[in-house]
Design an enzyme around this catalytic site. Structure first.
Site, short mmCIF file in Angstrom:
data_model
loop_
_atom_site.label_atom_id
_atom_site.label_comp_id
_atom_site.label_asym_id
_atom_site.label_seq_id
_atom_site.Cartn_x
_atom_site.Cartn_y
_atom_site.Cartn_z
N GLU A 170 0.81 -1.22 0.00
CA GLU A 170 0.00 0.00 0.00
C GLU A 170 0.85 1.28 0.00
OE1 GLU A 170 -2.60 -0.70 3.37
OE2 GLU A 170 -4.11 -1.59 2.06
N ASN A 190 -6.14 1.15 -5.54
CA ASN A 190 -6.03 -0.31 -5.44
C ASN A 190 -7.16 -0.99 -6.21
OD1 ASN A 190 -5.57 -2.95 -4.71
ND2 ASN A 190 -5.35 -2.52 -2.52
N GLU A 218 -23.04 7.38 -1.94
CA GLU A 218 -23.58 8.11 -0.80
C GLU A 218 -22.72 9.30 -0.37
OE1 GLU A 218 -24.70 5.57 2.45
OE2 GLU A 218 -25.67 4.12 1.12
N ILE A 271 -7.92 -18.08 -1.56
CA ILE A 271 -7.62 -17.83 -0.14
C ILE A 271 -8.26 -16.53 0.33
CG2 ILE A 271 -5.76 -17.43 1.52
CD1 ILE A 271 -4.05 -19.40 -0.17
N GLY A 272 -8.15 -15.47 -0.46
CA GLY A 272 -8.77 -14.20 -0.08
C GLY A 272 -10.28 -14.34 0.03
N GLU A 318 -10.59 -4.60 8.91
CA GLU A 318 -9.46 -3.67 8.90
C GLU A 318 -8.46 -4.07 7.82
OE1 GLU A 318 -6.92 -0.52 10.04
OE2 GLU A 318 -9.02 -0.87 10.50
N TYR A 351 -13.64 -6.95 -4.25
CA TYR A 351 -14.78 -6.74 -3.36
C TYR A 351 -16.07 -6.49 -4.14
CZ TYR A 351 -11.30 -6.47 0.35
OH TYR A 351 -10.28 -6.76 1.23
N VAL A 396 -3.32 -11.54 1.48
CA VAL A 396 -2.81 -12.84 1.05
C VAL A 396 -1.46 -12.58 0.39
CG1 VAL A 396 -3.20 -14.85 -0.44
CG2 VAL A 396 -5.14 -13.77 0.72
#
Length: 173
Positions: free
Chosen positions: A27, A132, A151, A104-105, A91, A139, A95
């Site tokens: 990151e 990212n 929103e 796995i994720g 949080e 997701y 992986v």
């Protein structure tokens, strides 16, 4: 790939700490990691833990190039929405790169959702850095909604001197 997802133990904290740093490097924020494995042990494995954690573990024959069998983790905690009720906040989900794309994720994320549902949580929340794209796509493919656009929520933080200043302004008992 053969792997299992299990609750982390105090003995896993050195490996979790290693992966926290790996995630921070990915990151581009490794300079911000101040946590130690001792603090993880203290905060996650006490009478009233501040977080819960799952680890992904592969058999010895599939260990990483560095010799690791713990190859991923999901660190989460419970929050409360005044509009919706019990919530779980993810949080970190990480992986190791050589184990990505093997389910796995997804296994870690699904297990956090399962744990949350057992605790009667009505939602799972997380944040992802804007650049990212692989994580955002991951997701979204699982059904996550990006609230930034829909929103207009902004994620804010007080820390360091700003947190100290705010705490010092609290009414005295």
């Amino acid at each position: 790939m053969d792997f299992k997802v299990r609750a982390a133990t105090k003995e896993d904290c050195k490996e979790i700490s290693r992966m926290i740093l790996e995630l921070a490097v990915y990151e581009k924020m490794s300079d911000q990691v101040k946590i130690t494995h001792e603090e993880l042990e203290r905060d996650g494995f006490c009478h009233h833990p501040f977080f819960e954690c799952l680890v992904a573990e592969v058999p010895e024959e599939h260990k990483s190039e560095e010799g690791c069998t713990i190859v991923g983790y999901a660190l989460y905690f419970y929050t409360y929405s005044t509009w919706k009720g019990r919530s779980v906040y993810l949080e970190d989900l990480y992986v190791m790169p050589e184990f990505r794309g093997k389910g796995i994720g997804k296994g870690l994320l699904s297990k956090v959702a399962e744990v949350g549902k057992k605790m009667q949580c009505v939602r799972l929340q997380l944040s992802v850095l804007d650049w990212n794209t692989p994580s955002r796509d991951f997701y979204a493919a699982k059904g996550a909604q990006d609230l930034t656009a829909s929103e207009g929520w902004h994620f804010l933080r007080f820390d360091g001197q700003d947190l100290d200043n705010l705490a010092n302004e609290a009414p005295k008992d």
